[in-house]
Design an enzyme around this catalytic site. Structure first.
Site, PDB file in Angstrom:
ATOM      1  N   TRP A 102       0.823  -1.217   0.000  1.00 55.83           N
ATOM      2  CA  TRP A 102       0.000   0.000   0.000  1.00 55.83           C
ATOM      3  C   TRP A 102       0.850   1.258   0.000  1.00 55.83           C
ATOM      4  O   TRP A 102       0.542   2.226  -0.697  1.00 55.83           O
ATOM      5  CB  TRP A 102      -0.984  -0.009   1.169  1.00 55.83           C
ATOM      6  N   ASP A 172      -1.491   6.470   6.368  1.00 57.64           N
ATOM      7  CA  ASP A 172      -2.607   5.688   5.832  1.00 57.64           C
ATOM      8  C   ASP A 172      -2.957   4.621   6.876  1.00 57.64           C
ATOM      9  O   ASP A 172      -2.271   3.616   6.999  1.00 57.64           O
ATOM     10  CB  ASP A 172      -2.183   5.037   4.508  1.00 57.64           C
ATOM     11  N   LYS A 196     -12.226  -1.577   6.362  1.00 55.59           N
ATOM     12  CA  LYS A 196     -11.495  -2.560   7.151  1.00 55.59           C
ATOM     13  C   LYS A 196     -12.045  -2.575   8.574  1.00 55.59           C
ATOM     14  O   LYS A 196     -12.365  -3.605   9.113  1.00 55.59           O
ATOM     15  CB  LYS A 196      -9.992  -2.241   7.158  1.00 55.59           C
TER      16      LYS A 196
HETATM   17  C1  PLP Z   1      -7.211  -1.731   1.749  1.00 50.57           C
HETATM   18  C2  PLP Z   1      -6.197  -0.684   1.852  1.00 50.57           C
HETATM   19  C3  PLP Z   1      -6.155   0.399   0.953  1.00 50.57           C
HETATM   20  C4  PLP Z   1      -7.060   0.501  -0.264  1.00 50.57           C
HETATM   21  O1  PLP Z   1      -8.341   0.869   0.055  1.00 50.57           O
HETATM   22  P1  PLP Z   1      -9.406   1.057  -1.137  1.00 50.57           P
HETATM   23  O2  PLP Z   1     -10.587   1.575  -0.408  1.00 50.57           O
HETATM   24  O3  PLP Z   1      -9.613  -0.279  -1.771  1.00 50.57           O
HETATM   25  O4  PLP Z   1      -8.841   2.023  -2.099  1.00 50.57           O
HETATM   26  C5  PLP Z   1      -5.209   1.391   1.156  1.00 50.57           C
HETATM   27  N1  PLP Z   1      -4.340   1.326   2.184  1.00 50.57           N
HETATM   28  C6  PLP Z   1      -4.351   0.300   3.071  1.00 50.57           C
HETATM   29  C7  PLP Z   1      -3.381   0.300   4.198  1.00 50.57           C
HETATM   30  C8  PLP Z   1      -5.271  -0.730   2.932  1.00 50.57           C
HETATM   31  O5  PLP Z   1      -5.282  -1.736   3.810  1.00 50.57           O
END
Ligand code: PLP
Length: 360
Positions: A102, A172, A196
């Site tokens: 990511w 993030d 998540k």
């Molecule tokens: C799942 C995830 C993403 C991507 O999220 P989307 O909503 O599919 O764009 C970005 N960063 C991390 C750390 C993730 O676990």
């Protein structure tokens, strides 16, 4: 309800109570005879819901006044572009710490707008650890420092805050926000896709220091403009209203469970149990160094990889759902977000021991 324990990495399981409330209110929200999906986002009822959701998140994370909080469509990945567009200002460079898939995707997207500098790359440790701070190459001219505290795919978590960094820190936190308390004032920005640990897919939450939102690059699409989003309190255009409503229910649920400190105790206990079960067995393996192991995403392999498919099939038959590892790394992965009860982890460990006994 007899539902399986769902270990999916995301979209991930939601608390039963939240789903039941949504089901009860689906046809008629607040006694209106219409669902929350069918009302104007500018209606008083919906605007109140958005305000309350922002307040609940502020209370849960103790977010200081001088931080803006808003929700944007486009998920976590939408922020990979929104961050450089809004935070670069007159600068042409930004720091990226790469600890997995990511953070690399975020860096790649930033290349469209600036020269991202790789501070350190966890490839050098085979993604078993965050490279030591002493080896980091920080850039004084960077507009910000971006990192991914919890790498969802590799199960690599940086439990410390990079305090040596002088530029605003952007994190993030898609897969670990709400898993523990944090000191928001140490960050310039925190963002997270909500699917998540906070709701269904399709939205991101942005928590950003107010002085960072007023200098977007001129090419910034208005929909990605933090200043406008903050000013309009997530209602710059029609947001994914149903997702926002679901996030509202999840936040109320977290508050009811005792907030993020209660979540932290539980998350930590759940993950420690599972790591211990893995470490004590010659049959399963997780190769991340203990200090960098994720509390929420636990990838592991079977020493005999030929048994993986059988493991997954039998697990699913036993009511343990969504354990297949990410396609990039394979193996097994158990995600232990807030909605996963401790009994789910106990059931998984029990299954693992039985499987080992039979096939080991
Ligand atoms: C799942 C995830 C993403 C991507 O999220 P989307 O909503 O599919 O764009 C970005 N960063 C991390 C750390 C993730 O676990």
């Amino acid at each position: 309800m007899n539902r399986p324990f769902n270990f999916s990495a995301g979209p991930a399981m939601l608390p039963d109570e939240v789903l039941k409330t949504a089901q009860e209110e689906l046809i008629s929200w607040q006694g209106k005879g219409v669902s929350v999906m069918e009302v104007s986002h500018r209606s008083e009822a919906f605007m109140t819901l958005v305000q309350q959701t922002e307040q609940d998140l502020r209370a849960l994370l103790n977010i200081p006044e001088h931080y803006k909080v808003f929700f944007m469509a486009g998920g976590g990945s939408g922020q990979f572009a929104a961050v450089p567009l809004n935070l670069l200002g007159v600068k042409k460079q930004a720091d990226y710490l790469i600890t997995g898939t990511w953070s690399e995707k975020a860096r790649k997207q930033a290349e469209l707008y600036c020269t991202p500098n790789i501070v350190a790359h966890a490839e050098d440790t085979q993604f078993k650890a965050v490279p030591p701070v002493a080896t980091w190459k920080l850039n004084r001219n960077a507009a910000y420092f971006h990192f991914t505290p919890n790498e969802t795919i590799h199960g690599l978590e940086y439990h410390e805050l990079p305090v040596t960094v002088e530029t605003p820190i952007v994190a993030d936190m898609t897969s670990n926000l709400l898993s523990r308390p944090l000191e928001v004032s140490h960050y310039g920005e925190i963002y997270a896709g909500v699917q998540k640990n906070m709701g269904p897919a399709g939205l991101a939450v942005v928590i950003v220091r107010e002085d960072l939102v007023n200098n977007p690059l001129p090419i910034t699409p208005f929909i990605l403009n933090y200043g406008l989003q903050a000013k309009e309190h997530s209602l710059l255009n029609t947001p994914p209203t149903f997702i926002l409503y679901m996030v509202a229910l999840v936040l109320k649920w977290v508050i009811g469970q005792g907030g993020v400190s209660a979540m932290a105790l539980r998350t930590r206990r759940k993950s420690e149990k599972l790591y211990q079960a893995i470490d004590l067995s010659p049959f399963y393996r997780n190769s991340v160094e203990p200090a960098y192991r994720s509390w929420t995403n636990i990838p592991f392999t079977l020493v005999n990889p030929k048994l993986e498919t059988l493991f997954l099939n039998e697990a699913e038959a036993e009511g343990l759902f969504g354990l297949k590892g990410h396609r990039l790394v394979g193996g097994i992965r158990a995600s232990l977000y807030n909605a996963m009860p401790e009994s789910g982890v106990d059931a998984l460990i029990h299954f693992m021991r039985e499987f080992e006994r039979k096939r080991g």
